[in-house]
Each structure stands twice: as C-alpha cells, then as structure tokens.
Design a protein around this motif. Sequence first.
Motif, PDB file in Angstrom:
ATOM      1  N   PRO A   4       4.564  11.417  -2.047  1.00 38.37           N
ATOM      2  CA  PRO A   4       5.300  12.061  -0.947  1.00 38.37           C
ATOM      3  C   PRO A   4       4.513  12.148   0.356  1.00 38.37           C
ATOM      4  CG  PRO A   4       5.637  13.267  -2.991  1.00 38.37           C
ATOM      5  CD  PRO A   4       4.598  12.222  -3.280  1.00 38.37           C
ATOM      6  N   ALA A   5       3.188  12.186   0.267  1.00 32.62           N
ATOM      7  CA  ALA A   5       2.380  12.275   1.484  1.00 32.62           C
ATOM      8  C   ALA A   5       2.541  11.047   2.371  1.00 32.62           C
ATOM      9  CB  ALA A   5       0.908  12.467   1.130  1.00 32.62           C
ATOM     10  N   LEU A   6       3.002   9.916   1.788  1.00 36.86           N
ATOM     11  CA  LEU A   6       3.140   8.669   2.543  1.00 36.86           C
ATOM     12  C   LEU A   6       4.597   8.249   2.693  1.00 36.86           C
ATOM     13  CD1 LEU A   6       0.170   6.577   1.090  1.00 36.86           C
ATOM     14  CD2 LEU A   6       0.249   7.917   3.195  1.00 36.86           C
ATOM     15  N   LYS A   7       5.516   9.206   2.593  1.00 35.67           N
ATOM     16  CA  LYS A   7       6.936   8.856   2.669  1.00 35.67           C
ATOM     17  C   LYS A   7       7.305   8.216   4.003  1.00 35.67           C
ATOM     18  CE  LYS A   7       8.376  13.527   4.074  1.00 35.67           C
ATOM     19  NZ  LYS A   7       9.231  14.688   3.700  1.00 35.67           N
ATOM     20  N   ALA A   8       6.563   8.512   5.062  1.00 36.66           N
ATOM     21  CA  ALA A   8       6.861   7.913   6.367  1.00 36.66           C
ATOM     22  C   ALA A   8       6.525   6.424   6.405  1.00 36.66           C
ATOM     23  CB  ALA A   8       6.072   8.641   7.463  1.00 36.66           C
ATOM     24  N   TYR A   9       5.709   5.955   5.451  1.00 38.23           N
ATOM     25  CA  TYR A   9       5.261   4.557   5.451  1.00 38.23           C
ATOM     26  C   TYR A   9       5.814   3.753   4.282  1.00 38.23           C
ATOM     27  CZ  TYR A   9       1.946   7.026   8.394  1.00 38.23           C
ATOM     28  OH  TYR A   9       1.394   7.833   9.349  1.00 38.23           O
ATOM     29  N   PHE A  10       6.485   4.421   3.347  1.00 36.76           N
ATOM     30  CA  PHE A  10       6.913   3.757   2.117  1.00 36.76           C
ATOM     31  C   PHE A  10       7.863   2.604   2.381  1.00 36.76           C
ATOM     32  CE2 PHE A  10       9.744   3.367  -1.599  1.00 36.76           C
ATOM     33  CZ  PHE A  10       8.805   3.089  -2.572  1.00 36.76           C
ATOM     34  N   ARG A  11       8.727   2.731   3.378  1.00 36.23           N
ATOM     35  CA  ARG A  11       9.746   1.712   3.627  1.00 36.23           C
ATOM     36  C   ARG A  11       9.296   0.643   4.622  1.00 36.23           C
ATOM     37  NH1 ARG A  11      14.321   2.881   1.088  1.00 36.23           N
ATOM     38  NH2 ARG A  11      14.730   5.030   0.468  1.00 36.23           N
ATOM     39  N   LEU A  12       8.072   0.714   5.114  1.00 32.42           N
ATOM     40  CA  LEU A  12       7.589  -0.334   6.004  1.00 32.42           C
ATOM     41  C   LEU A  12       7.456  -1.646   5.238  1.00 32.42           C
ATOM     42  CD1 LEU A  12       4.774   1.400   8.114  1.00 32.42           C
ATOM     43  CD2 LEU A  12       7.095   0.812   8.828  1.00 32.42           C
ATOM     44  N   PRO A  13       7.652  -2.784   5.910  1.00 31.03           N
ATOM     45  CA  PRO A  13       7.477  -4.073   5.231  1.00 31.03           C
ATOM     46  C   PRO A  13       6.065  -4.213   4.667  1.00 31.03           C
ATOM     47  CG  PRO A  13       8.505  -4.375   7.384  1.00 31.03           C
ATOM     48  CD  PRO A  13       8.044  -2.951   7.327  1.00 31.03           C
ATOM     49  N   ARG A  14       5.969  -4.766   3.455  1.00 30.15           N
ATOM     50  CA  ARG A  14       4.662  -4.980   2.831  1.00 30.15           C
ATOM     51  C   ARG A  14       4.301  -6.458   2.881  1.00 30.15           C
ATOM     52  NH1 ARG A  14       4.785  -0.911  -2.455  1.00 30.15           N
ATOM     53  NH2 ARG A  14       5.759   0.854  -1.334  1.00 30.15           N
ATOM     54  N   LEU A  15       3.098  -6.723   3.305  1.00 28.31           N
ATOM     55  CA  LEU A  15       2.611  -8.089   3.376  1.00 28.31           C
ATOM     56  C   LEU A  15       1.946  -8.480   2.063  1.00 28.31           C
ATOM     57  CD1 LEU A  15       1.215  -8.128   7.021  1.00 28.31           C
ATOM     58  CD2 LEU A  15       3.502  -8.703   6.202  1.00 28.31           C
ATOM     59  N   ALA A  16       1.420  -9.692   2.008  1.00 28.63           N
ATOM     60  CA  ALA A  16       0.853 -10.214   0.765  1.00 28.63           C
ATOM     61  C   ALA A  16      -0.280  -9.330   0.253  1.00 28.63           C
ATOM     62  CB  ALA A  16       0.348 -11.633   0.993  1.00 28.63           C
ATOM     63  N   TYR A  17      -0.263  -9.113  -1.038  1.00 34.43           N
ATOM     64  CA  TYR A  17      -1.286  -8.312  -1.723  1.00 34.43           C
ATOM     65  C   TYR A  17      -2.659  -8.970  -1.571  1.00 34.43           C
ATOM     66  CZ  TYR A  17      -3.831  -6.663  -5.868  1.00 34.43           C
ATOM     67  OH  TYR A  17      -4.773  -6.183  -6.723  1.00 34.43           O
ATOM     68  N   LEU A  18      -3.686  -8.149  -1.366  1.00 32.96           N
ATOM     69  CA  LEU A  18      -5.060  -8.640  -1.271  1.00 32.96           C
ATOM     70  C   LEU A  18      -5.813  -8.322  -2.560  1.00 32.96           C
ATOM     71  CD1 LEU A  18      -6.178  -7.644   2.352  1.00 32.96           C
ATOM     72  CD2 LEU A  18      -5.653  -9.937   1.510  1.00 32.96           C
ATOM     73  N   ASP A  19      -6.364  -9.338  -3.172  1.00 31.26           N
ATOM     74  CA  ASP A  19      -7.175  -9.161  -4.375  1.00 31.26           C
ATOM     75  C   ASP A  19      -8.614  -8.900  -3.923  1.00 31.26           C
ATOM     76  OD1 ASP A  19      -8.203  -9.090  -6.888  1.00 31.26           O
ATOM     77  OD2 ASP A  19      -7.973 -11.230  -7.298  1.00 31.26           O
ATOM     78  N   VAL A  20      -9.028  -7.656  -3.979  1.00 33.34           N
ATOM     79  CA  VAL A  20     -10.341  -7.280  -3.451  1.00 33.34           C
ATOM     80  C   VAL A  20     -11.199  -6.645  -4.537  1.00 33.34           C
ATOM     81  CG1 VAL A  20      -9.448  -6.933  -1.125  1.00 33.34           C
ATOM     82  CG2 VAL A  20      -9.560  -4.984  -2.698  1.00 33.34           C
ATOM     83  N   ALA A  21     -12.504  -6.671  -4.306  1.00 32.81           N
ATOM     84  CA  ALA A  21     -13.444  -5.981  -5.184  1.00 32.81           C
ATOM     85  C   ALA A  21     -13.381  -4.480  -4.896  1.00 32.81           C
ATOM     86  CB  ALA A  21     -14.850  -6.527  -4.935  1.00 32.81           C
ATOM     87  N   GLU A  22     -14.300  -3.726  -5.494  1.00 33.62           N
ATOM     88  CA  GLU A  22     -14.336  -2.288  -5.256  1.00 33.62           C
ATOM     89  C   GLU A  22     -14.316  -2.039  -3.751  1.00 33.62           C
ATOM     90  OE1 GLU A  22     -13.628   0.860  -7.125  1.00 33.62           O
ATOM     91  OE2 GLU A  22     -14.627  -0.599  -8.401  1.00 33.62           O
ATOM     92  N   PRO A  23     -13.320  -1.318  -3.243  1.00 30.52           N
ATOM     93  CA  PRO A  23     -13.097  -1.254  -1.793  1.00 30.52           C
ATOM     94  C   PRO A  23     -14.061  -0.333  -1.035  1.00 30.52           C
ATOM     95  CG  PRO A  23     -11.412  -0.001  -2.938  1.00 30.52           C
ATOM     96  CD  PRO A  23     -12.242  -0.660  -4.001  1.00 30.52           C
ATOM     97  N   LYS A  24     -15.281  -0.799  -0.879  1.00 30.15           N
ATOM     98  CA  LYS A  24     -16.245  -0.079  -0.055  1.00 30.15           C
ATOM     99  C   LYS A  24     -16.037  -0.463   1.411  1.00 30.15           C
ATOM    100  CE  LYS A  24     -19.551   0.021  -3.872  1.00 30.15           C
ATOM    101  NZ  LYS A  24     -20.902  -0.355  -4.358  1.00 30.15           N
TER     102      LYS A  24
END
Length: 223
Positions: free
Chosen positions: A180-200
């Motif tokens: 619910p904290a991100l409900k303002a962004y949930f419906r925005l278009p999503r781009l291609a998923y990024l396969d990343v390592a531990e996100p430092k």
Amino acid sequence: MPAPAASTNRQPSVRTAFVPGIRLAGWVERFAAAHGGYVLRDDDDGLRLIAADGAQALLQAPWPADGRPGRGADALERLASLASQPRRLGLLLVRRGGYGIGVASEGTLLASKAGTRYVQGRTAAGGQSQQRFARRRSNQADALVEAVASQAAAVFAAEPFEYVVPGGDRTLADLVLADPALKAYFRLPRLAYLDVAEPKAAVLKKAAADACSVRVTVSDAPG
C-alpha cells in the motif's frame, strides 16, 4: 565395434549487454567488422542484426516510443535517438539480503537509497524445526517487503518519473510494488526486468545506466 564419434555440435552462447544510445553506432560497426557484415531486420522483438557468419544481435529500446519516437535517417539511428531521450525511471531492486531504490534519467541517479536486510534461507530440517524456520523466514520476508516499500516511497517522492524498473528477486519486487505504501506507483508502466546481483550502491548505479540503454542480446553462430 567402435564407439560412435562424439557430437561436435554445441549450443550457441547467448550474452546480454547494455549500450547507451550515443554509443550504439560504434557498437554496431564493431559487430559488423567481427562477423563479416550483417542484414538488418525489424521485427516485433526489436531490431535484429543477422551476421554473415550466423551470429545474431537483438537490439531492444529501453522504453516504448509512447508518441515520442526517435529521429534519424534509418532504424538504427532512430533507436539510438529514442534511447538517448531523457526519460525518468523509478528503479526497485530487491533480494533477500538487501535492496536498491533510485530515480534515474540519462543513466544517472537523481535520488537513491541502498541498504541491507536479512531473510533466512531455506533449511533442510524436518518436523517442527522446519515449520519454525519457515515461519521465521516468512516473517523476515514480510518485514523486508514492508521496509523496502517504505524506503521506496520516500525515494520516489523526491523526483517524478514515468516508468518503474523492477530487478533482483521477481517475487519480492512484485510484493514490494503491491505494498500500500507504493499504491501511487503500482499502475505505472513497468519496463524490462533487470537481473542484478545483491543490490548494493555500485549495483544500483550500474542498473541506472543499464535501464537507460539499449538492451543487446548476442547469439553466437552455432558450432
């Protein structure tokens, strides 16, 4: 009776690179020189370079045209122009050990936050021990989702953007975006998923550059 000869056929290797629009022409020139030239085909997946030696490269724009197509004399120039547009993206990278959140434009982070958060791995124990570990892991995952969603809401509020780029663990990223904290962004278009390592922090910085670049998938000629 002699044993049959081992097959020398091998599966073609596939690798992915991210090329900024401004460098795309040079990348294509090097691909052509290395593989004996190419034929360009525009298909539903993107621009496909089919080389003389059998190698292929699929070039995909980082975002849709959305009424703002790139300019140029040919398809490659238009793709490079499209990828060079200063669009803003919200990055949400999350794995069991941490998270990276940012707003990026032209490959640069405008706002960001990275942190660690532990979620216990699976255990081979059985019976009550297994159930206890499962409950603990579930509670830790829930806490991670809630914490990352809260951090993302704060970072995302700092700069406006028009697309969301998820990465890391797909399930966790989806759960965070559904919070619910991100409900303002949930419906925005999503781009291609990024396969990343531990996100430092360093991974988040690279992800910002990759998300604003042309995705290039190269398949070598089959052996």
